[in-house]
Write an enzyme that holds these catalytic residues in place. Sequence first.
Site: not given
Length: 332
Positions: A103, A200, A227
């Site tokens: 975030q 994606k 990742d």
Amino acid sequence: MFGNGNNHKLKIFSGRANRPLAERIAVDLGGALGRIDIRDFPDGETSVRIDEDVRGRDVFIVQPVCTPVNQHLMELLILIDAFKRASPARITAVLPYYGYARQDRKDKGRVPISAKLVANLITKAGADRVLALDLHAAQIQGFFDIPVDHLYAVKELAKHMRSLNIPPDELVVLSPDEGSIKKALDFQKNVGGDIAIINKQRTSATEVKQGHLIGAPLDGKTVVVYDDLISTAGTIVGAVRVAHAHGAKNIYIGATHGVLCGKAIDKLKEVSRDCNLTQIAVTDSVPIPPEKMLPNMKVISVAGLFAKAIQRIHGNESISALFSDESPAEKR
Ligand code: R5P
């Protein structure tokens, strides 16, 4: 412990989020963790008492902000506050995993920038420095007005991959989305082989849709999907399925943070069976409880990396030596 007799000795303490990693770091540095008592009050509040003198010491507090995220974050803040009031020379918050990192911007109206709020809280609580590992976005360093040393697990994961002796001309590193390209390229620089990317689209916090494959063909190759994070596993599992559909011979996963929340373990079990997933390599930045340990999971420790960084920070030495590059051929 950890010192040469002067008062400015290094001391390492751990919160409750990942004590085994903190212990491994302390052992690597040739000592033991500092004594601290952390408990919950009956109403759920956190109680902390430092059980040894830290006046004038160089204190490192190890606490990844992992599940339960809010509890571990609050515990970290309370720990920092307790130390601040005990007069150490310096407090470094060691964050093997920085929660709330995703975030990090206002991508729609009326939402918080929680990654910045967490940085403010850690600073306001009294940390003098931060030592982090694979921040979701490197720019999070800029949310802090105190020094941040940013470590990467790429060398540890690459070293493990190289130990499997897969010829580089058989290898393709696959980035599961556009956002992870740079990380995948760094990994590929360390292991060799080719690179491919999946386009994606995230449809919700738990759902993703995999699109086109861009880059090297995967047919007959050993593919490593790389990742920074496996959270609900939607992203990585989708990428494994794409690799399988494109004819990959063997498939591996390499990721720094095995958060493994929600249905992640079920999805990983399923894809391991359906797509012949050889191995899931994650680090010990967050603890993997026994019930989440799959037979094809391999945990690579980042304790040595943290120990070296802590030693260097304590000695006022540069930590960039920990990132210096060699070619894959040199390292084999
Ligand atoms: C995305 O930007 C990240 O690099 C990860 O791919 C993602 O956050 C993983 O989340 P999940 O496992 O829930 O798909």
